[in-house]
Design a protein around this motif. Structure first.
Motif, PDB file in Angstrom:
ATOM      1  N   ASP A 288       0.841  -1.190   0.000  1.00  0.00           N
ATOM      2  CA  ASP A 288       0.000   0.000   0.000  1.00  0.00           C
ATOM      3  C   ASP A 288       0.879   1.244   0.000  1.00  0.00           C
ATOM      4  OD1 ASP A 288      -1.935   1.913   0.275  1.00  0.00           O
ATOM      5  OD2 ASP A 288      -3.060   0.845   1.828  1.00  0.00           O
TER       6      ASP A 288
ATOM      7  N   ARG B 175      -0.916   4.584   1.253  1.00  0.00           N
ATOM      8  CA  ARG B 175      -1.001   4.786   2.705  1.00  0.00           C
ATOM      9  C   ARG B 175       0.370   5.113   3.290  1.00  0.00           C
ATOM     10  NH1 ARG B 175      -1.430   1.656   7.622  1.00  0.00           N
ATOM     11  NH2 ARG B 175      -1.018  -0.296   6.516  1.00  0.00           N
TER      12      ARG B 175
ATOM     13  N   GLN C 190       0.335  -6.398   2.426  1.00  0.00           N
ATOM     14  CA  GLN C 190      -0.836  -7.243   2.628  1.00  0.00           C
ATOM     15  C   GLN C 190      -0.607  -8.587   1.932  1.00  0.00           C
ATOM     16  OE1 GLN C 190      -3.578  -7.065   4.338  1.00  0.00           O
ATOM     17  NE2 GLN C 190      -3.377  -4.981   5.138  1.00  0.00           N
TER      18      GLN C 190
ATOM     19  N   TYR D 254       2.797  -1.920   5.562  1.00  0.00           N
ATOM     20  CA  TYR D 254       2.054  -1.617   4.344  1.00  0.00           C
ATOM     21  C   TYR D 254       1.965  -2.824   3.405  1.00  0.00           C
ATOM     22  CZ  TYR D 254       3.168   2.839   6.385  1.00  0.00           C
ATOM     23  OH  TYR D 254       3.312   3.869   7.289  1.00  0.00           O
TER      24      TYR D 254
END
Length: 335
Positions: free
Chosen positions: A84, A87, A113, A111
């Motif tokens: 991510d 973010r 996933q 960050y």
């Protein structure tokens, strides 16, 4: 004439693993894929049941289940992990505004996933990364987040923590770099997360086992809209799903679906299924002669449910119109 099916089970395409009529040669293909540790590549026409196999095998064996529907935007890494970056950038900007200590954005693992193959191979490792990203302690794969970008993670209550089935659906929609990018992870059952350097590999089983086959089944489907790389094909067990031609086999498939959705299957239900099976065979023969796409088993089931719900039989004046809506679709017709 026909009682209605319960609304809670109304679904055009079953992906819950409850129903699958397994041909013997396909059952053998599953066993060979497990024995060799190779992915099982399913070829076949759209609507032939390729995508339904994986959830059915997972349910039958009590294994965890994950799926990812491939699109033209899919990258090979999406099946392993995602990062991510948006973010991370937002956290970095916020820290510059508020001063150090607001967010530990320097830890890249916050960050990351895990993707479906990571969850399948190493659920405990994946759970740790989810906990880190969430900022609080979580202990099991059942706490993972909802899937994103075409990935779906199913509930795992009661499923084996040591076994998993992964469906990679419609891989032919992706760029050729995707199957090529999966060669090493699928061959080695592991990969390295680029942002953190984390090595992900198959975790040992929670209970000692001497089972002489792979604990993970990777099912990959293709509608053959795009040719797959030869190097990828060489590393797969390949099976082709042939549409059932025998009317009795079609009625048997219909009976399984009727049984799953109805409190009771009547003789009228089976007579309708048989009549539609004969209609389907006739339409398929004509399509073969004309060189157009033949209707699939899924479309046969659509016709069955439509006829049953609307009280239409093949000698009903409305049948020809319904036939054109479900079995002989406009793209199949010639001017």
């Amino acid at each position: 004439m026909f009682p209605q099916a319960p609304a809670s089970t109304d679904m055009p395409d079953r992906r819950d693993g409850l129903i699958y009529v397994m041909p013997s040669d396909l059952s053998l293909a599953v066993e060979v894929a497990l024995a060799t540790g190779r992915p099982l590549l399913l070829r076949g026409e759209p609507g032939s049941g390729k995508s339904s196999l994986a959830p059915w095998v997972a349910r039958e064996r009590g294994w965890r289940y994950y799926e990812h529907v491939v699109t033209s935007q899919t990258r090979a890494r999406d099946l392993l992990w995602s990062f991510d970056a948006v973010r991370r950038l937002a956290d970095a900007q916020a820290e510059r505004r508020t001063g150090p200590g607001r967010a530990s954005w320097h830890s890249e693992g916050r960050y990351v996933q895990p993707g479906p193959l990571w969850w399948a191979f190493a659920p405990r490792s994946a759970a740790r990364f989810v906990s880190r990203a969430a900022g609080r302690h979580r202990t099991g794969p059942e706490h993972r987040p909802s899937g994103r970008g075409g990935t779906e993670f199913r509930a795992e209550t009661g499923r084996s923590p040591d076994h998993a089935v992964v469906l990679i659906d419609e891989i032919d929609k992706a760029d050729p770099d995707v199957p090529n990018g999966l060669l090493v992870p699928l061959a080695s059952n592991g990969f390295v997360v680029a942002e953190t350097g984390t090595e992900v590999s198959v975790e040992p089983p929670g209970q000692p086992t001497d089972v002489p086959f792979s604990r993970h089944l990777i099912v990959i489907t293709t509608n053959e809209e795009r040719e797959l790389p030869q190097a990828f094909l060489r590393r797969c067990v390949i099976a082709r799903l042939q549409p059932p031609e025998d009317a009795k086999e079609l009625v048997r498939i219909a009976h399984q679906h009727l049984t799953a959705r109805l409190p009771a299957v009547s003789s009228a239900d089976l007579e309708l299924a048989a009549a539609l099976a004969e209609e389907l065979r006739e339409i398929r023969r004509a399509a073969g002669r004309d060189g157009v796409r033949r209707p699939s088993t899924a479309e046969y089931l659509d016709a069955l449910w439509a006829c049953r719900s609307l009280g239409i039989t093949v000698d009903d004046p409305r049948w020809q119109a319904l036939r054109g809506l479900t079995l002989v679709k406009p793209q199949q017709l010639r001017d």
